[in-house]
Design an enzyme around this catalytic site. Structure first.
Site, mmCIF file in Angstrom:
data_model
loop_
_atom_site.group_PDB
_atom_site.id
_atom_site.type_symbol
_atom_site.label_atom_id
_atom_site.label_comp_id
_atom_site.label_asym_id
_atom_site.label_seq_id
_atom_site.Cartn_x
_atom_site.Cartn_y
_atom_site.Cartn_z
ATOM 1 N N LYS A 1 0.858 -1.187 0.000
ATOM 2 C CA LYS A 1 0.000 0.000 0.000
ATOM 3 C C LYS A 1 0.889 1.229 0.000
ATOM 4 C CE LYS A 1 -4.087 -2.051 2.149
ATOM 5 N NZ LYS A 1 -4.915 -1.950 0.936
ATOM 6 N N LYS B 1 -14.351 -8.031 -5.160
ATOM 7 C CA LYS B 1 -14.288 -8.561 -3.801
ATOM 8 C C LYS B 1 -15.687 -8.978 -3.364
ATOM 9 C CE LYS B 1 -10.481 -5.496 -2.413
ATOM 10 N NZ LYS B 1 -10.101 -4.338 -1.562
#
Length: 200
Positions: free
Chosen positions: A16, A121
């Protein structure tokens, strides 16, 4: 941490990035590449860039000899104009994540931007929604990632079953259960390093 997972057979790493510590992110990625030059590297911008800084970040890595496999959601989820700007100019695939929660979102992204693909997702869109987004992506010749939140093995099993059942996913990112304290086990799959094997 990367060294431990590398020793267990992992050759794809995702970090990230974005926000106020971009210089640190670049240094960490350079060190990761230096230590594991044959590993594939993905980054998740997590909405932490604007269009110019996202492209500058990618360019800085390219000049360091690091070619990203992809970048997820570099800009704010509601700003599809910036997402389009980055996708049209990026030398690596730009994958929408937070910007794609529903089938309607996917249709807008595929119709109005040059985004290369979407991260699907189950915990974000539900099973039916995730499957519908994946089908539309295939129809529009877009890349597909199956991803996850910070989930137990039960949640990971749902994503793995969707990917195995539908096929056609370009990227598999189902590692949330590894990050939980304690052991998260599943009766639906086994893991051998980075390999997920569905049972039954």
């Amino acid at each position: 941490i990367a060294a431990r997972y590398y020793s267990e057979g992992f050759r794809i790493f995702k970090m990230k990035v974005g926000g106020e510590k971009i210089a640190d992110d670049l240094n960490h990625l350079r060190e990761l590449h230096r230590r594991f030059p044959n590993a594939r590297i993905r980054v998740d911008g997590n909405q932490g860039f604007d269009q110019e800084s996202a492209l500058s970040f990618i360019d800085a890595l390219e000049h360091s000899g690091i070619h990203l496999e992809l970048m997820e959601q570099p800009v704010p989820k509601d700003d599809i104009a910036q997402l389009d700007f980055v996708a049209r100019r990026s030398v690596v695939p730009i994958i929408a994540d937070e910007a794609c929660r529903t089938l309607e979102d996917a249709d807008v992204l595929f119709s109005q931007t040059a985004v290369h693909g979407v991260n699907v997702k189950v915990m974000k869109s539900g099973l039916f929604g995730a499957a519908s987004i994946a089908r539309l992506a295939k129809e529009r010749n877009k890349q597909l990632m199956i991803g996850c939140m910070l989930e137990s093995a039960v949640g990971i099993a749902a994503g793995a079953a969707l990917a195995a059942g539908m096929g056609g996913f370009d990227y598999i990112d189902l590692d949330g259960h590894f990050l939980l304290a304690g052991k998260s086990e599943s009766k639906q799959f086994t893991t051998d390093g980075p390999i997920i094997q569905m049972l039954g």
